[in-house]
Each structure stands twice: as C-alpha cells, then as structure tokens.
Design an enzyme around this catalytic site. Structure first.
Site, PDB file in Angstrom:
ATOM      1  N   GLU A 138      41.702  -9.748 -19.001  1.00 32.84           N
ATOM      2  CA  GLU A 138      40.511  -9.817 -18.151  1.00 32.84           C
ATOM      3  C   GLU A 138      39.370 -10.535 -18.859  1.00 32.84           C
ATOM      4  O   GLU A 138      38.573  -9.910 -19.561  1.00 32.84           O
ATOM      5  CB  GLU A 138      40.052  -8.409 -17.746  1.00 32.84           C
ATOM      6  CG  GLU A 138      40.941  -7.737 -16.721  1.00 32.84           C
ATOM      7  CD  GLU A 138      40.392  -6.388 -16.260  1.00 32.84           C
ATOM      8  OE1 GLU A 138      39.425  -5.882 -16.866  1.00 32.84           O
ATOM      9  OE2 GLU A 138      40.945  -5.842 -15.286  1.00 32.84           O
ATOM     10  N   GLU A 226      47.616  -5.753 -12.592  1.00 35.85           N
ATOM     11  CA  GLU A 226      46.940  -4.461 -12.763  1.00 35.85           C
ATOM     12  C   GLU A 226      46.084  -4.192 -11.543  1.00 35.85           C
ATOM     13  O   GLU A 226      45.339  -5.062 -11.095  1.00 35.85           O
ATOM     14  CB  GLU A 226      46.071  -4.537 -14.032  1.00 35.85           C
ATOM     15  CG  GLU A 226      45.131  -3.381 -14.227  1.00 35.85           C
ATOM     16  CD  GLU A 226      44.214  -3.564 -15.450  1.00 35.85           C
ATOM     17  OE1 GLU A 226      44.644  -4.177 -16.461  1.00 35.85           O
ATOM     18  OE2 GLU A 226      43.067  -3.100 -15.383  1.00 35.85           O
TER      19      GLU A 226
END
Ligand code: MG
Length: 312
Positions: A138, A226
């Site tokens: 991320e 995710e």
C-alpha cells in the site's frame, strides 16, 4: 487427488486485457485469505494453517504478508523470509495459489532490498504456476504514481523477469492501493501485470468501485489482494451489506480477492479470536463474526477439494 486442486484445474495464469485468465484462456477468480503482518502475527505461517485454509475454508489463494518494517524483514531478513517460504511451499503442496506480498507503505524508499528479495523469490518459484508477486502492498496517498511508485515497480519487475518471464505481478497503487484509475492512465509496460485494489467495506463504497470500473475501462486487470469487512482501520463496525455489494461487483468483473486477515488480534477485521490455534482446525468458538461471514462466502463459492498434502 492432486488433480482436483485449483492450480491443477487452472494452471498458469496470465493477464489478457482487463482480466486474469487461466491456462485455457478463461477468466479466473480466486478467493482466499491474507495472513497478517508476518512479524506481529507469525504463528499462522505454517503448513497446518495453510492446509486448513485450503480444505476447510476452501481458499484457492492465500497471501503471505512479508512485514518489512518495523522489526520486520529489514531487521530480521532470514527469519521473516523463512515464514514466507514456509507458506509458499505449503500452498504449492496444497495446490492453491499464493501471493508473495512486500507488506510495506514506503517500499520505494528501499528499492534495492525489494529487488533482491523478489529476485530470490523468482529464482526459487518462477517455474511454478502457483506464485503471484505483489511488490508494494500500500503506497501512501502522498507518494507519486508516475515518479515514485511506477519506477519502483519497474525496477522490481525487471529483476523478477530475469528469472521468471511470466508469472503475474500485482502492482500496488497510490492511496493505500485505491487509485487504480490513476495507474491505468499511466500503465506499466510489461506483460502479465495487474494492479492492486484494496477496500474496507464500511469506509470505501461506490466511489471506489467507480475508480475500479474506470481502470478496467482503460484496459487494466485488477486484483483485490486485501479487503476488510470493516472500517479502513481494520476495526470498528462490520458492514455486511456493503461487503456483499463488493462481492457482487468483484464476481461481475472476475476480480480475485483475499480477506484481511488470518489473525487473532483484537480487532473487527481479524478472522480469529485471541488465542485461536496456530495450527488450524479452528472451532466455531475460535472464529470471529467477520471470520464466519467470510468463511461462509468462501465455502459457498468454492467446491470442496481433497488434497493429499505432502509432508516436508
Ligand atoms: Mg513463471
């Protein structure tokens, strides 16, 4: 028995247009669980847990989240790498797909370490159809896609492709892997590249699905490596209805997903209750509300498989 495994059925995956397709050229959607940051909840990085996730939860993919920092791979490289190797080997033996995730928010500031790690993984696993690389979990909101994130991915991809010409590489996008639309406007020029989309259902809704639709219209393939049923913090309220909307959207677009996470942390997104066995075989009483909700969906979506698991 091995013939019934998901990898036996679908084989080597590749990106074709805005879809991930299997060995027969048909779109394939994988469903599974992400493990938690390896340095903090490493007890589930073992073959028993992976086998249980395969056979009871019916995961067709698991994600091994190599914690980079703090107190992760940069500090204890051999120890954290071994956790990933253990999970990848177990997933290969179980006949499911596995994502090798560089779990980091600042990966572009340590490109050399990631290049070395993924080069090693590609040498080790590049011939196997099971493995999917995820070089940057991320990237933050403030990081530039074109100037920082994309060049980082290209450096890692060049190294992976020295040893593995074809396995899928899922590339993280700006704003905690939400800005797939931005990445689709300046895509990476290698083959078998997909882009990471993350969502937390209580926080991220239609506007994020719209960004995903824009990205697909621009021709790129997406993978949800995710997602949480909860707020973006991983905690707070579970939004069941919004999660179902997301699942419908992902089904409609053949987008694979992994739920965050196999963890016994006290937070709403954790699938397990504190102290849940490290070796799988979880009873109802060891599974959280989110864990039960996701497990039911996994079992609804995927046929049972009976894998003759090897012992290492
Ligand atoms: Mg390969």
């Amino acid at each position: 028995m091995e013939s019934s495994s998901v990898v036996a059925r679908h084989g080597k995956l590749r990106v074709q247009g805005n879809r991930i397709v299997d060995k027969n050229g048909k779109p394939v959607q994988l469903h599974g669980m992400s493990l938690f940051w390896s340095q903090w909840i490493g007890q589930y990085y073992n073959a028993d847990a992976v086998n249980w996730l395969t056979n009871d939860w019916r995961c067709t993919v698991v994600r091994a989240a190599l914690a980079v920092e703090p107190d992760g791979y940069l500090k204890n490289p051999a120890k954290e790498k071994q956790k990933i190797i253990t999970v990848v080997d177990a997933a290969v033996d179980a006949g499911i797909y596995v994502i090798i995730d560089w779990h980091d928010h600042n990966a572009h500031q340590k490109t050399d370490a990631a290049v070395r790690f993924f080069g090693e993984m590609a040498r080790r696993y590049g011939k196997l159809p099971n493995v999917i690389y995820e070089p940057y979990n991320e990237p933050l909101d403030k990081t530039s896609w074109s100037k920082e994130i994309k060049p980082y991915h290209e450096a890692v991809i060049r190294e992976i492709r020295r040893y593995d010409p074809d396995n899928i590489i899922v590339c993280g996008t700006r704003t905690w892997s939400q800005r797939v639309d931005e990445a689709s406007e300046d895509p990476i020029k290698f083959s078998n590249i997909a882009y990471t989309l993350h969502f937390y259902a209580t926080t991220h809704r239609q506007s994020l699905r719209d960004m995903a639709t824009t990205a697909m219209k621009n021709g790129v393939a997406l993978m949800v490596t995710e997602f949480g049923t909860t707020e973006a913090s991983g905690d707070g309220v579970i939004d069941y209805e919004e999660t179902k909307k997301w699942w419908k959207f992902l089904d409609d677009n053949d987008i694979s997903w992994c739920n965050w996470s196999v963890a016994d942390k006290v937070e709403a997104a954790a699938a397990l209750k504190p102290g849940a066995s490290a070796r799988g075989k979880w009873k109802e009483a060891e599974i959280t509300a989110s864990g039960k909700f996701v497990r039911d969906e996994l079992r609804r979506k995927n046929p049972p498989t009976k894998i003759a698991t090897k012992q290492r």
